[in-house]
Design a protein around this motif. Sequence first.
Motif, mmCIF file in Angstrom:
data_model
loop_
_atom_site.group_PDB
_atom_site.id
_atom_site.type_symbol
_atom_site.label_atom_id
_atom_site.label_comp_id
_atom_site.label_asym_id
_atom_site.label_seq_id
_atom_site.Cartn_x
_atom_site.Cartn_y
_atom_site.Cartn_z
ATOM 1 N N LEU A 155 2.253 -6.181 9.998
ATOM 2 C CA LEU A 155 1.790 -6.524 11.289
ATOM 3 C C LEU A 155 0.530 -7.121 11.204
ATOM 4 C CD1 LEU A 155 2.685 -3.061 13.144
ATOM 5 C CD2 LEU A 155 3.712 -4.995 13.214
ATOM 6 N N SER A 156 0.250 -8.218 12.360
ATOM 7 C CA SER A 156 -0.908 -8.965 12.474
ATOM 8 C C SER A 156 -1.807 -7.759 13.118
ATOM 9 C CB SER A 156 -0.847 -10.030 13.377
ATOM 10 O OG SER A 156 -0.351 -9.608 14.476
ATOM 11 N N GLY A 157 -3.310 -8.409 13.166
ATOM 12 C CA GLY A 157 -4.206 -7.714 14.261
ATOM 13 C C GLY A 157 -4.023 -7.204 15.366
ATOM 14 N N THR A 158 -3.355 -8.094 16.049
ATOM 15 C CA THR A 158 -2.807 -7.885 17.274
ATOM 16 C C THR A 158 -1.772 -6.659 17.326
ATOM 17 O OG1 THR A 158 -3.227 -9.897 18.190
ATOM 18 C CG2 THR A 158 -1.763 -8.517 19.701
ATOM 19 N N LEU B 95 -1.809 -2.726 19.099
ATOM 20 C CA LEU B 95 -0.448 -2.342 19.733
ATOM 21 C C LEU B 95 0.044 -1.136 18.813
ATOM 22 C CD1 LEU B 95 1.443 -5.805 20.624
ATOM 23 C CD2 LEU B 95 0.143 -4.430 22.002
ATOM 24 N N LEU B 96 0.190 -1.025 17.800
ATOM 25 C CA LEU B 96 0.469 0.270 17.097
ATOM 26 C C LEU B 96 -0.373 1.505 17.508
ATOM 27 C CD1 LEU B 96 2.653 1.256 15.015
ATOM 28 C CD2 LEU B 96 0.785 1.054 13.104
ATOM 29 N N MET B 97 -1.866 0.959 17.465
ATOM 30 C CA MET B 97 -2.588 1.990 17.962
ATOM 31 C C MET B 97 -2.376 2.393 19.390
ATOM 32 S SD MET B 97 -6.126 1.057 16.195
ATOM 33 C CE MET B 97 -7.094 2.403 16.809
ATOM 34 N N ALA B 98 -2.122 1.601 20.377
ATOM 35 C CA ALA B 98 -1.906 1.821 21.848
ATOM 36 C C ALA B 98 -0.671 2.551 21.708
ATOM 37 C CB ALA B 98 -1.537 0.357 22.297
ATOM 38 N N VAL C 270 -4.248 6.361 -5.663
ATOM 39 C CA VAL C 270 -3.460 7.228 -6.666
ATOM 40 C C VAL C 270 -1.980 7.412 -6.407
ATOM 41 C CG1 VAL C 270 -3.146 9.700 -7.636
ATOM 42 C CG2 VAL C 270 -5.700 8.625 -7.254
ATOM 43 N N LEU C 271 -1.731 7.376 -5.062
ATOM 44 C CA LEU C 271 -0.176 7.518 -4.660
ATOM 45 C C LEU C 271 0.182 6.263 -4.096
ATOM 46 C CD1 LEU C 271 -0.213 11.149 -3.622
ATOM 47 C CD2 LEU C 271 0.414 10.452 -5.675
ATOM 48 N N SER C 272 0.013 6.132 -2.660
ATOM 49 C CA SER C 272 0.291 5.057 -1.866
ATOM 50 C C SER C 272 -0.223 5.359 -0.353
ATOM 51 C CB SER C 272 1.855 4.619 -1.923
ATOM 52 O OG SER C 272 2.478 5.765 -1.037
ATOM 53 N N VAL C 273 -0.381 4.170 0.186
ATOM 54 C CA VAL C 273 -0.691 4.532 1.805
ATOM 55 C C VAL C 273 0.232 5.186 2.451
ATOM 56 C CG1 VAL C 273 -1.193 3.060 3.752
ATOM 57 C CG2 VAL C 273 -2.146 2.198 1.603
ATOM 58 N N PRO C 274 1.447 5.049 2.522
ATOM 59 C CA PRO C 274 2.328 5.951 3.236
ATOM 60 C C PRO C 274 2.293 7.545 2.642
ATOM 61 C CG PRO C 274 3.551 3.888 2.704
ATOM 62 C CD PRO C 274 2.301 3.820 1.928
ATOM 63 N N ALA C 275 2.199 7.634 1.464
ATOM 64 C CA ALA C 275 1.951 8.968 1.028
ATOM 65 C C ALA C 275 0.875 9.697 1.753
ATOM 66 C CB ALA C 275 1.865 8.744 -0.474
ATOM 67 N N VAL C 276 -0.246 9.078 1.753
ATOM 68 C CA VAL C 276 -1.478 9.721 2.597
ATOM 69 C C VAL C 276 -0.870 10.345 3.871
ATOM 70 C CG1 VAL C 276 -3.586 9.271 3.713
ATOM 71 C CG2 VAL C 276 -3.104 8.134 1.742
ATOM 72 N N PHE C 277 -0.228 9.792 4.689
ATOM 73 C CA PHE C 277 0.269 10.395 5.875
ATOM 74 C C PHE C 277 1.491 11.612 5.583
ATOM 75 C CE2 PHE C 277 -1.013 6.198 6.734
ATOM 76 C CZ PHE C 277 -1.631 6.271 8.097
ATOM 77 N N THR D 227 -5.922 9.763 7.672
ATOM 78 C CA THR D 227 -4.743 8.969 7.973
ATOM 79 C C THR D 227 -5.348 7.842 8.918
ATOM 80 O OG1 THR D 227 -4.298 10.433 10.028
ATOM 81 C CG2 THR D 227 -3.081 10.536 7.961
ATOM 82 N N PHE D 228 -6.262 8.099 9.623
ATOM 83 C CA PHE D 228 -6.781 6.937 10.664
ATOM 84 C C PHE D 228 -7.370 5.971 9.787
ATOM 85 C CE2 PHE D 228 -10.055 4.782 13.078
ATOM 86 C CZ PHE D 228 -9.247 4.579 14.142
ATOM 87 N N SER D 229 -8.086 6.344 8.723
ATOM 88 C CA SER D 229 -8.628 5.141 7.894
ATOM 89 C C SER D 229 -7.670 4.423 7.125
ATOM 90 C CB SER D 229 -9.722 5.755 6.909
ATOM 91 O OG SER D 229 -8.851 6.823 5.910
ATOM 92 N N MET D 230 -6.465 4.878 6.985
ATOM 93 C CA MET D 230 -5.504 4.192 6.263
ATOM 94 C C MET D 230 -4.435 3.480 7.290
ATOM 95 S SD MET D 230 -5.889 4.054 3.052
ATOM 96 C CE MET D 230 -7.946 3.808 3.578
ATOM 97 N N LEU D 231 -4.746 3.616 8.331
ATOM 98 C CA LEU D 231 -3.614 3.153 9.562
ATOM 99 C C LEU D 231 -3.720 1.629 9.454
ATOM 100 C CD1 LEU D 231 -1.442 3.878 11.643
ATOM 101 C CD2 LEU D 231 -3.288 3.904 13.190
ATOM 102 N N VAL D 232 -4.771 0.973 9.169
ATOM 103 C CA VAL D 232 -4.974 -0.365 9.207
ATOM 104 C C VAL D 232 -4.291 -0.977 8.116
ATOM 105 C CG1 VAL D 232 -7.178 -0.433 8.065
ATOM 106 C CG2 VAL D 232 -6.415 -2.480 9.427
ATOM 107 N N LEU D 233 -4.228 -0.283 6.876
ATOM 108 C CA LEU D 233 -3.595 -0.716 5.917
ATOM 109 C C LEU D 233 -1.960 -0.545 5.858
ATOM 110 C CD1 LEU D 233 -6.110 0.267 2.881
ATOM 111 C CD2 LEU D 233 -5.634 -2.178 3.772
ATOM 112 N N LEU D 234 -1.597 0.408 6.191
ATOM 113 C CA LEU D 234 -0.380 1.007 6.682
ATOM 114 C C LEU D 234 0.249 -0.292 7.593
ATOM 115 C CD1 LEU D 234 2.021 3.457 6.298
ATOM 116 C CD2 LEU D 234 1.322 3.758 8.616
ATOM 117 N N SER D 235 -0.392 -0.469 8.604
ATOM 118 C CA SER D 235 -0.079 -1.704 9.469
ATOM 119 C C SER D 235 0.236 -2.909 8.963
ATOM 120 C CB SER D 235 -0.877 -1.649 10.727
ATOM 121 O OG SER D 235 -0.600 -2.845 11.335
#
Length: 431
Positions: free
Chosen positions: A281-284, A288-291, A399-406, A267-275
């Motif tokens: 969301l932007s880089g900032t 903030l999402l991680m925060a 195969v599925l989607s980024v949200p499906a990973v979570f 999930t963490f490896s895909m969090l940047v793509l989910l964001s």
Amino acid sequence: MDSTASPKARTAERVDLGRPFHRLWASTAASNAGDGITRTLLPLLVVAHHPDPVAVAGLTAVNMLPWLLFALPVGVLVDRMDRRRIVLGSNAVRAAALAGAALVLAQDRPLVLLYALAFMLGIAETLADTAAPAMLPRLVEERHLERANGRLSAAQIVLGEMAGPPLAGLLAGLAAAAALATGGALYALAALLLVSLVPLAGTGRAGPRPGGTNPAQAPGDGPGGAVKDRGGVLQDIREGIRFVLRHRTLRLTLAASALCGLVFSATFSMLVLLSDRTLGLSGTGYGLLMAAGSLGAVVGSWLVPRAADRLSTVRLARWSLTASGVAYVLLGAAPNAVLAGVALAANGVFIMGWNIPVLSLRQRLTPENLQGRVMSVSRLCSWGTMPVGALLGGLLAEVLSVPAVFVVCGAVLTAGALLLLAPLRDAPDGP
């Protein structure tokens, strides 16, 4: 009876854990701030120049690969050498690596160099994060382990996951080299803060624990935990693995940690793509999402030692890990950034409800001369699985989607936590 066998009767007053612990805390705080910057910056650099799910997941896999390759021999090293020097040297290496990267990556950022930097940082992290927890039972009394681990976790979260990511996003907007140099300076500070800490050797030079308590000595140990006849590296590794495999509580909690590591990494490896792709969301905004997740973990690091005064370690850990799986599902299903942040905050609380009690339990149940090796087996199970989890996350997203990973990973974690930890009751100190 072990203090983890039943709800604790300890009071909730603030405890002074002593100057050596405070020195370790300050060093840990500085190094975790460096972690927060580098772990946020490197994925952003990959996404900016190589925006592919497998490339992003590969960065996490490469960074965590040293846990899979070196965790067990590192545990032997930690039990044989001065643990303070291991942590100090690891932070010095990370400082030098980031200082060099600030110069090399100032202009061109090829994927292979980003991967090489992530791998080097991962090796240093393997050494530091095995040695530091093995130091803790020598610095504080056994009855204060939950509080000590809670305070270290709070420092890790506030600086590594709350302050670090937004700062990395801000510095990356100015110059990636500035962000890398800042991370290097923080690692250098972490090394300096340990210079004055007294040596904390592994087996053979270890004295009694604070408060006069010592765990049972392993076969072949002399007084105070000194080994009479030290064997080779493989023999030492086998000794640590045998100790874990013969202890039911350690076996089952480590199996659950392996599953938790797989899910976290996927999930963490895909969090940047989910964001970026799903939430826009932007880089900032990603920082903030991680925060937001880190804020929940800070709350958890404060609540969990107090909950451990009233609940058994096993019960607190079991239901926290189960609830963490539910939070991952909600994160994947969140339709906007606000609800995603709420899900991440809740998950932060529950992850602390798992990490702090289980880490304290392992420290409490492990003889002094085996602390490094048991910690290395623990890290191998929980972090050594992360490269596999990161790659699985990338493949699932394709195969599925980024949200499906979570959603999928959260459901697996919930079911796995209930099944793996069901045999454990409130007396975890038996084999």
